[in-house]
Design an enzyme around this catalytic site. Sequence first.
Site, PDB file in Angstrom:
ATOM      1  N   ASP A  92       6.629   0.239   3.372  1.00 23.32           N
ATOM      2  CA  ASP A  92       7.507  -0.778   3.141  1.00 23.32           C
ATOM      3  C   ASP A  92       8.383  -0.979   4.009  1.00 23.32           C
ATOM      4  O   ASP A  92       8.713  -0.356   5.176  1.00 23.32           O
ATOM      5  CB  ASP A  92       8.534  -0.365   1.946  1.00 23.32           C
TER       6      ASP A  92
HETATM    7  N1  URA Z   1       6.220   5.252  -1.029  1.00 17.28           N
HETATM    8  C1  URA Z   1       7.208   4.277  -0.987  1.00 17.28           C
HETATM    9  O1  URA Z   1       7.927   3.918  -1.907  1.00 17.28           O
HETATM   10  N2  URA Z   1       7.288   3.412   0.059  1.00 17.28           N
HETATM   11  C2  URA Z   1       6.462   3.586   1.109  1.00 17.28           C
HETATM   12  O2  URA Z   1       6.301   2.797   1.912  1.00 17.28           O
HETATM   13  C3  URA Z   1       5.566   4.697   1.191  1.00 17.28           C
HETATM   14  C4  URA Z   1       5.604   5.455  -0.094  1.00 17.28           C
END
Ligand code: URA
Length: 233
Positions: A92
């Site tokens: 993310d």
């Molecule tokens: N879990 C999440 O919530 N975000 C990520 O980027 C990777 C795993």
Amino acid sequence: GLTSRRGGDRLIAEGHVAVNGVVVRSPATLADPDTDAITVHGRPLPASEPAQYLLLNKPRGYVTTLSDPQGRPVVADLVRAGARLYPVGRLDADVEGALLLTNDGPLTHRLLHPRYALPRVYEAHVQGRVPRADLDRWRRGVLLEDGPAKPAAVEIVESGARASRLRLTFAEGRKHEVKRYCEALGHRVLRLSRIAFGPVVLGALQPGAWRRLTAREVTALRAAVAAPGAPRQ
Ligand code: URA
């Protein structure tokens, strides 16, 4: 390196591609670029680019794509490796940490395939205290809206009155999985970093910095996806 996958199908269907001198018209034809003579319009295929494998410590605020229509900073801005490299999966935008980039498409496909259950290790700062007595609950798993989720491992690194730091290992890469998992257990994620992707560990690499994988790391990655893992529960 010549055209897109669809463009390749079209070239084949139109009879522009030959394998060992014989025109083929089915995209399902098997050919090995190392041992078969593949020609397009009578000319040999260009040599493929050498495979490259990089580890980036993706900083927060960067999107895991090569270009962003909204003009946000993207991971490709940080890596100038002289070849077009693609991220292996996603983090993310507000998540930091280990992100592989490579032009090795088949290996990427395997690394992301759920059957190999490649472990991803995260460090999550979560809101509130997580007492040791709660660990069982954290290890048991929860039902998320897209199915059950259960970490392969959970450890408490630090537990304070206002926030705690946990190390969680997930053997899959579902969207927002760690955040959703922690939230389901009543603890909002304040900060999230991925500290390892399979056998590749982030170590002291600073946010925004990248390095090439060592030969040993590439071998370990290949080994991690060489055989199907145990059936998933
Ligand atoms: N879990 C999440 O919530 N975000 C990520 O980027 C990777 C795993």
